[in-house]
Enzyme design. Structure first.
Site, PDB file in Angstrom:
ATOM      1  N   ARG A 147      -9.206  16.458   7.623  1.00 61.89           N
ATOM      2  CA  ARG A 147     -10.441  17.023   6.366  1.00 61.89           C
ATOM      3  C   ARG A 147     -11.458  17.458   7.149  1.00 61.89           C
ATOM      4  O   ARG A 147     -12.127  17.223   7.930  1.00 61.89           O
ATOM      5  CB  ARG A 147     -10.585  15.875   5.552  1.00 61.89           C
ATOM      6  CG  ARG A 147      -9.101  15.205   4.914  1.00 61.89           C
ATOM      7  CD  ARG A 147      -9.602  14.150   3.853  1.00 61.89           C
ATOM      8  NE  ARG A 147      -8.674  13.497   3.316  1.00 61.89           N
ATOM      9  CZ  ARG A 147      -8.553  12.075   3.156  1.00 61.89           C
ATOM     10  NH1 ARG A 147      -9.497  11.381   3.819  1.00 61.89           N
ATOM     11  NH2 ARG A 147      -7.494  11.517   2.910  1.00 61.89           N
ATOM     12  N   ASN A 207       0.977  -1.085   0.158  1.00 59.35           N
ATOM     13  CA  ASN A 207       0.177  -0.089   0.072  1.00 59.35           C
ATOM     14  C   ASN A 207       0.812   1.116   0.037  1.00 59.35           C
ATOM     15  O   ASN A 207       1.424   1.560   1.142  1.00 59.35           O
ATOM     16  CB  ASN A 207      -0.759  -0.153   1.285  1.00 59.35           C
ATOM     17  CG  ASN A 207      -1.966   1.230   1.443  1.00 59.35           C
ATOM     18  OD1 ASN A 207      -1.786   1.972   0.447  1.00 59.35           O
ATOM     19  ND2 ASN A 207      -2.580   1.097   2.369  1.00 59.35           N
ATOM     20  N   GLU A 259      -8.287  -4.938   5.522  1.00 59.79           N
ATOM     21  CA  GLU A 259      -8.224  -4.685   4.341  1.00 59.79           C
ATOM     22  C   GLU A 259      -7.163  -5.472   3.758  1.00 59.79           C
ATOM     23  O   GLU A 259      -7.134  -5.964   2.237  1.00 59.79           O
ATOM     24  CB  GLU A 259      -7.843  -3.236   3.774  1.00 59.79           C
ATOM     25  CG  GLU A 259      -9.163  -2.194   4.476  1.00 59.79           C
ATOM     26  CD  GLU A 259      -8.776  -0.837   4.563  1.00 59.79           C
ATOM     27  OE1 GLU A 259      -9.176   0.068   3.412  1.00 59.79           O
ATOM     28  OE2 GLU A 259      -8.429  -0.616   5.652  1.00 59.79           O
ATOM     29  N   ARG A 303      -2.835  -1.905  -3.101  1.00 63.91           N
ATOM     30  CA  ARG A 303      -4.135  -1.139  -2.999  1.00 63.91           C
ATOM     31  C   ARG A 303      -4.098  -0.053  -3.946  1.00 63.91           C
ATOM     32  O   ARG A 303      -2.692   0.666  -3.959  1.00 63.91           O
ATOM     33  CB  ARG A 303      -4.171  -0.683  -1.388  1.00 63.91           C
ATOM     34  CG  ARG A 303      -5.285   0.601  -1.208  1.00 63.91           C
ATOM     35  CD  ARG A 303      -4.979   1.176  -0.277  1.00 63.91           C
ATOM     36  NE  ARG A 303      -5.977   2.129   0.061  1.00 63.91           N
ATOM     37  CZ  ARG A 303      -5.752   3.235   0.686  1.00 63.91           C
ATOM     38  NH1 ARG A 303      -4.545   3.703   1.197  1.00 63.91           N
ATOM     39  NH2 ARG A 303      -6.927   4.247   0.870  1.00 63.91           N
ATOM     40  N   HIS A 340     -12.358   3.652   0.471  1.00 62.63           N
ATOM     41  CA  HIS A 340     -12.507   2.528   1.409  1.00 62.63           C
ATOM     42  C   HIS A 340     -13.132   1.679   1.146  1.00 62.63           C
ATOM     43  O   HIS A 340     -13.740   0.611   1.897  1.00 62.63           O
ATOM     44  CB  HIS A 340     -13.123   3.290   3.011  1.00 62.63           C
ATOM     45  CG  HIS A 340     -12.514   4.231   3.449  1.00 62.63           C
ATOM     46  ND1 HIS A 340     -12.925   5.578   4.245  1.00 62.63           N
ATOM     47  CD2 HIS A 340     -11.188   4.379   3.790  1.00 62.63           C
ATOM     48  CE1 HIS A 340     -12.009   6.146   4.632  1.00 62.63           C
ATOM     49  NE2 HIS A 340     -10.840   5.428   4.452  1.00 62.63           N
TER      50      HIS A 340
END
Length: 398
Positions: free
Chosen positions: A239, A10, A384, A89, A178
């Site tokens: 964010r 990733n 994940e 990913r 996601h």
């Protein structure tokens, strides 16, 4: 014959996370994290059998250097010859990919095409992919897209109310993120509850430093909170989440800020960090809020309220609510946030079970609502890496 292992990579713009998994047992045999890539003080940390050690990457401080160091570490533990395939990913597959795929030149070109949709992430994923191809010669590579699971969203859910030619010309629409986590968690939730996922109307909140929420019905994504980019939706670590787009004009006029500066502020200096003035780390925010710090208290209040409001709206997208799922670092560990969110959702028939909620932390799954609740809330840890390993094993024929 020894079981072939899967390497999962990733890559971020300045980081690389890696894990070597046994696809059958889900056991992680080795993991690594390279940080500060492309800076003179780049380094990579390896973890094997609970032992950690650091390797300096200053001689070759890029993604290739990190993958080379990883190869050396695998050799040192005799694992290099056992790697059967590599899974990556990738944040955005745009509208091109609705499922994971084996990498060839055409797929690489497709990921390049999606760079405008994930300008920070996709170029980094490509660097990691090319490094893996050159260092692990001849091994199959599989890419798993964050956006793929959301390709089942209906048109009315992914379309922005802007001139339609902007969608036709530039692909300007909502894509979500996601997705790999949602796919894993929706399967696990159904398994945990002993139900068929097609019979469950789920709302799943993936809460980490990046946070989003998704409505799942009939086992498919119906709507999600992140949009064209991961900036839309919930309040996150740094964010802002949803904001009036006129903020750009307002700040340009009144604060003399450029588009780049405003975008940077909304992505990196807002959210929990901006509200609290302290930290983007939820644990710090909870601790300081408990001590009465006004900024931390406000940050927590806004985060929780916005999340609860979004759960209500996602219940609309799912066609009702049978199960609310919390996952991700915050979702799996913050009993405080979960309990307060449920406090807002009494009208949906959800009542928190205080003791059960406390137990469902630190990797423990569990139901956190009372037996007489009309719907059920559960905590399901995400994985994940395992989802990527499963896809990689399947598509590479292992």
């Amino acid at each position: 014959m020894t079981q072939k292992l899967i390497l999962v990579l990733n890559c971020g713009s300045s980081s690389l996370k890696g894990a070597v998994l046994d696809n059958d047992s889900g056991e992680v045999l080795l993991s690594c994290l390279a940080e500060k890539l492309n800076l003179p003080d780049a380094y990579i940390t390896f973890k094997v059998n609970g032992e950690k050690h650091k390797v300096d990457l200053s001689a070759k401080p890029d993604h290739t250097g990190a993958v080379e160091a990883l190869m050396e570490e695998l050799k040192a533990h005799g694992l290099d010859s056992r790697i059967g395939a590599i899974g990556h990913r990738v944040v955005s597959g745009g509208e091109l990919y609705s499922e994971s795929i084996l990498v060839d030149d055409e797929v690489i070109a497709g990921i390049e095409k999606c760079i405008p949709l994930a300008p920070l992430h996709n170029p980094a994923h490509l660097l990691g992919l090319r490094a893996a191809q050159s260092i692990f010669k001849g091994l199959p590579n599989v890419v798993v897209f964050d956006t793929a699971f959301h390709q089942t969203m209906p048109e009315h859910a992914y379309t922005y109310a802007i001139p339609h030619e902007l969608y036709e010309k530039y692909g300007l629409r909502r894509y979500g993120a996601h997705g790999t986590s949602y796919r894993y968690v929706s399967d696990e939730t159904a398994r945990f509850l002993g139900k068929d996922k097609k019979d469950l109307r789920m709302v799943i909140a993936h809460l980490g430093n990046g946070a989003s929420i998704t409505a799942v019905a009939n086992g498919e994504s119906r709507d999600t909170s992140m949009g064209l980019t991961p900036l839309e939706g919930l309040v996150m670590g740094t964010r802002s989440g949803d904001i009036d787009p006129a903020v750009f004009g307002f700040l340009a006029e009144n604060a003399n800020m450029t588009i780049t500066q405003i975008t940077d502020m909304l992505n990196k200096k807002s959210g929990l960090l901006g509200l609290s003035g302290l930290s983007n780390d939820c644990r710090t925010i909870e601790e300081e809020s408990g001590k009465g710090h006004p900024g931390a208290k406000l940050a927590l209040d806004v985060f929780i309220y916005r999340l609860a409001k979004y759960i209500g709206s996602m219940a609309v997208a799912a066609g009702g609510l049978d199960v609310l799922v919390f996952t991700g670092g915050i979702g799996e560990n913050s009993d405080i946030i979960r309990e307060r969110v449920l406090g807002y959702l009494g009208f949906l028939g959800l009542k928190a079970d205080h003791d059960a909620n406390l137990k469902a932390r630190f990797g423990n799954a569990g139901v956190i609502t009372t037996a007489d609740s009309a719907a059920v809330a559960v905590v399901i840890p995400t994985n994940e890496e395992l989802m990527i390993a499963h896809d990689t094993a399947r598509l590479s024929g292992l």
